[in-house]
Design an enzyme around this catalytic site. Sequence first.
Site, short mmCIF file in Angstrom:
data_model
loop_
_atom_site.label_atom_id
_atom_site.label_comp_id
_atom_site.label_asym_id
_atom_site.label_seq_id
_atom_site.Cartn_x
_atom_site.Cartn_y
_atom_site.Cartn_z
N GLU A 105 0.83 -1.22 0.00
CA GLU A 105 0.00 0.00 0.00
C GLU A 105 0.86 1.27 0.00
O GLU A 105 0.53 2.25 -0.65
CB GLU A 105 -0.96 -0.03 1.20
CG GLU A 105 -2.00 -1.13 1.02
CD GLU A 105 -2.90 -1.31 2.24
OE1 GLU A 105 -2.38 -1.69 3.30
OE2 GLU A 105 -4.11 -1.03 2.12
N GLU A 125 -4.03 -9.58 3.45
CA GLU A 125 -4.86 -9.21 4.60
C GLU A 125 -5.96 -10.22 4.94
O GLU A 125 -6.27 -10.43 6.11
CB GLU A 125 -5.49 -7.82 4.38
CG GLU A 125 -4.56 -6.66 4.70
CD GLU A 125 -3.60 -6.31 3.58
OE1 GLU A 125 -3.49 -7.08 2.60
OE2 GLU A 125 -2.95 -5.25 3.68
C1 3H9 Z 1 -1.57 -5.17 6.92
O1 3H9 Z 1 -0.55 -4.80 6.42
C2 3H9 Z 1 -2.80 -4.36 7.04
C3 3H9 Z 1 -2.73 -3.11 6.23
O2 3H9 Z 1 -3.66 -3.21 5.17
C4 3H9 Z 1 -2.99 -1.86 7.05
C5 3H9 Z 1 -4.30 -1.85 7.77
C6 3H9 Z 1 -4.65 -0.56 8.45
N1 3H9 Z 1 3.86 -7.44 12.27
O3 3H9 Z 1 7.80 -14.83 9.81
P1 3H9 Z 1 9.14 -14.59 10.38
C7 3H9 Z 1 7.75 -10.68 13.02
S1 3H9 Z 1 -1.71 -6.70 7.57
C8 3H9 Z 1 4.55 -7.71 13.37
O4 3H9 Z 1 9.69 -15.58 11.33
P2 3H9 Z 1 10.37 -14.95 7.80
C9 3H9 Z 1 7.46 -12.11 13.40
O5 3H9 Z 1 6.50 -12.17 14.42
C10 3H9 Z 1 -0.08 -7.35 7.53
N2 3H9 Z 1 5.56 -8.59 13.42
O6 3H9 Z 1 10.24 -14.31 9.23
C11 3H9 Z 1 8.81 -12.60 13.83
O7 3H9 Z 1 9.04 -12.16 15.15
P3 3H9 Z 1 9.78 -13.10 16.24
C12 3H9 Z 1 0.21 -7.99 6.25
C13 3H9 Z 1 5.86 -9.24 12.31
O8 3H9 Z 1 11.64 -14.45 7.26
C14 3H9 Z 1 9.77 -11.83 12.92
O9 3H9 Z 1 9.02 -10.71 12.42
N3 3H9 Z 1 1.50 -8.62 6.33
C15 3H9 Z 1 5.17 -9.01 11.12
O10 3H9 Z 1 10.11 -16.41 7.84
C16 3H9 Z 1 10.26 -12.64 11.74
O11 3H9 Z 1 9.12 -13.17 11.06
C17 3H9 Z 1 1.64 -9.90 6.61
O12 3H9 Z 1 0.70 -10.61 6.86
C18 3H9 Z 1 4.13 -8.07 11.11
N4 3H9 Z 1 3.44 -7.78 10.00
O13 3H9 Z 1 9.18 -14.32 6.95
C19 3H9 Z 1 3.05 -10.41 6.58
N5 3H9 Z 1 5.69 -9.82 10.16
O14 3H9 Z 1 11.10 -13.37 15.61
C20 3H9 Z 1 3.34 -11.29 7.72
C21 3H9 Z 1 6.68 -10.51 10.75
O15 3H9 Z 1 9.82 -12.26 17.44
N6 3H9 Z 1 4.74 -11.70 7.75
N7 3H9 Z 1 6.79 -10.16 12.04
O16 3H9 Z 1 8.94 -14.33 16.33
C22 3H9 Z 1 5.26 -12.65 6.96
O17 3H9 Z 1 4.59 -13.19 6.10
C23 3H9 Z 1 6.68 -13.07 7.20
O18 3H9 Z 1 7.06 -12.58 8.46
C24 3H9 Z 1 7.71 -12.57 6.18
C25 3H9 Z 1 9.13 -12.96 6.68
C26 3H9 Z 1 7.45 -13.26 4.83
C27 3H9 Z 1 7.68 -11.09 6.00
#
Ligand code: 3H9
Length: 703
Positions: A105, A125
């Site tokens: 976004e 989302e």
């Molecule tokens: C959104 O964006 C809504 C918008 O429309 C706005 C609305 C108003 N937040 O997965 P990993 C942390 S909705 C907070 O092991 P990888 C995760 O908890 C969002 N923390 O790494 C972990 O912490 P810890 C849409 C987050 O390399 C650490 O980062 N986005 C977030 O295997 C490492 O993560 C998603 O749904 C977050 N958004 O994969 C994306 N993301 O080490 C969600 C990660 O303390 N994330 N953390 O346990 C992912 O898909 C994967 O994390 C990513 C990296 C592919 C990025």
Amino acid sequence: MSDPVTYTLDDGIAVITIDSPPVNAVDQALRAGLKKVFLELRTQSAVKAVVLMCAGKTFVAGADIKEFDTGIADPGYHEVLRLIEDSAVPVVAAVHGTALGAGTEIALACHYRVALESARFGLPELSLGIIPGAGGTQRLPRVVPLEVALDMMLSGKPLPAAKALQAGLVDALVDGDLRPAAIAFARELVRKGAGPRRTREQAVKGAENAAALIAAKRLQVAKTMRNRRSPLALLDALQAAVDLDFDQGLQLEAKLSAQLEQATEAKALRHLFYAEREVRKIPGLARDIAPRPVARVGIVGSGTMGGGIAMCCVNVSIPVTLVDATPQNLERGLALIRKNYQRSVERGNLKAEQMEQRLALITPSLDFGTLATADLIIEAVYENFALKKEIFAKLDAVAKPGAILGTNTSTLDIDTIAAETKRPQDVIGLHFFSPANVMQLLEIVQAGKTAPDVVVTALELAKRIKKTGVVAKVCYGFIGNRMMDPYGREAERCVLEGATPAEVDSALEQWGMAMGILAVYDMAGVDIGYLTRLERAELLPKDPSFYRPSALLYARGWIGQKAGRGYYRYDGAERKRTPDPEVIAMLADEAQRLAIPQRHPDALEIEQRCLFAMINEGALLLEEGIALRASDIDVVYTAGYGFPRYRGGPMFYADTLGLKAVYDRIVEFQQTLDPQYWQPAPLLKKLALSGSSFAQWQVEQIR
Ligand code: 3H9
């Protein structure tokens, strides 16, 4: 803490860098940082263009998910993204890694986008029960055709940069160093006199077909995303992008987002997001324990399971030695692996040369001695205690010191298997689910003597082969299959009480299970469960109705899909499941013979009996310490058993109903059904009567 957003000036080009490890998730500080920098840049007349990029492994991976629990603090997304879009000089997003959710976004609020070829853009989302809430529903269809926008948001699948380029989401692909390439792109814009290209000022692409397209998606969503609100809200927001002006569309997006964020669906999905990351943290295990290196895996047994596990390994370039007892078995196993890959090639998901590379990493062997070089050996023969014990004794003789010995048993006592070796500290359960190359879950079973670094290695391996590893302790069936037992028991009992198999499965499927349990038995083979029960017959209840329908089907050879009939018939080329009057009559006769009262349970009773029996067993697993956390059980069930993610898993679901309501109903079942099966678990009773929840209990355990 250092500033998450900074900028430098490079001869008229401002380069803004977002740096907020680990994944540049957008929180209040990051939004405030962007606001500050963009306000400041307005005052700098020397700046002719802006590049917005990220430090670390990825572009912004989304909104900080934790903020949905606490509420989104000012400055809000709309304000900040508007400020970016309003810039008087062109703003270029330079994307690497994964731009996800709010990341995409932000990129859409920029005027131009360049990306590394390895970058991906996604709006996942819906997987969190919300819709893009930072303008994504209104901006994306102004940049890419509406159909592409719909697919991206409904599937949640990130678009690779090359496809994003084709769709118009990216203006240029870059290889090599992103920063200088993005600066050069910005300079070129300045040279050409290209001004800002504001997304909100563009028309929706493909608006003329919107009505038909959105109507078709509504039908599709009703079928494939049953019981969910967010996909329908998404379609409403996209309809608004077509019908309303940009600002009105944004308002609707904001209103829908606010409703969705606090709904149970979103809370359940956020719970799983945290739970799936929590499973890697094992209470009592020091964080700094190093995993053992795993450079080669040995697999014993080249059947469906062993072959599937081999595929998981070679898919991520881990070489495999695949051992079986006969050349025929090995040949059959290898042919099956090739066939599976071939299918991926035909579907265009894999290149033919990748298939060959992967196959080349598998060394077939008839000799246990060849396992001596493996760092991890996984036994994947059929479920027979004597055979598994024999194999472990043999492995003990050939495996190198420090090699990990894993067993893929789904029910057997791993302590006893480990005792066959002189190295029980190296033995662990690695319970893959069939087909192993597809299913997400890996139950990691820590036996009494398993060393901590062996558990850490198994968790690391799970991540490497892209599975969700959940640690359990030893008991019959571990977490998943042990909870399946009472669930299936109730389903089988219900058909003896006059519900048809289709009524039982439909009740469970309407509620949200991917497949009703009786249809699952047909798919897996009714014989599998029957024979497993036979092995431990002396431990089972002395109740003639206990899993009786499966026993009757087995006796007739109606063992499911592979026989063309089981609980259902599977006729014709499509092998579609259809009710079988003979089975229904057989069940009625048996009910009469056993004098089972015909309650004709309705859908609600079926659903509650099956699910509450499962939840009660889950509470026992927590008390016994077999599952480490309630949320681990939720991960097991959603990753491995078709439990609907939007309900958060069995224990989260129980919390949403209120444990008192669940407990009361179980007590009612105790009074009206067979009381031997309806003893409320002491933990459930305690939490229910004190007004607590599994979530609350989990927090207290960790304190
Ligand atoms: C959104 O964006 C809504 C918008 O429309 C706005 C609305 C108003 N937040 O997965 P990993 C942390 S909705 C907070 O092991 P990888 C995760 O908890 C969002 N923390 O790494 C972990 O912490 P810890 C849409 C987050 O390399 C650490 O980062 N986005 C977030 O295997 C490492 O993560 C998603 O749904 C977050 N958004 O994969 C994306 N993301 O080490 C969600 C990660 O303390 N994330 N953390 O346990 C992912 O898909 C994967 O994390 C990513 C990296 C592919 C990025």
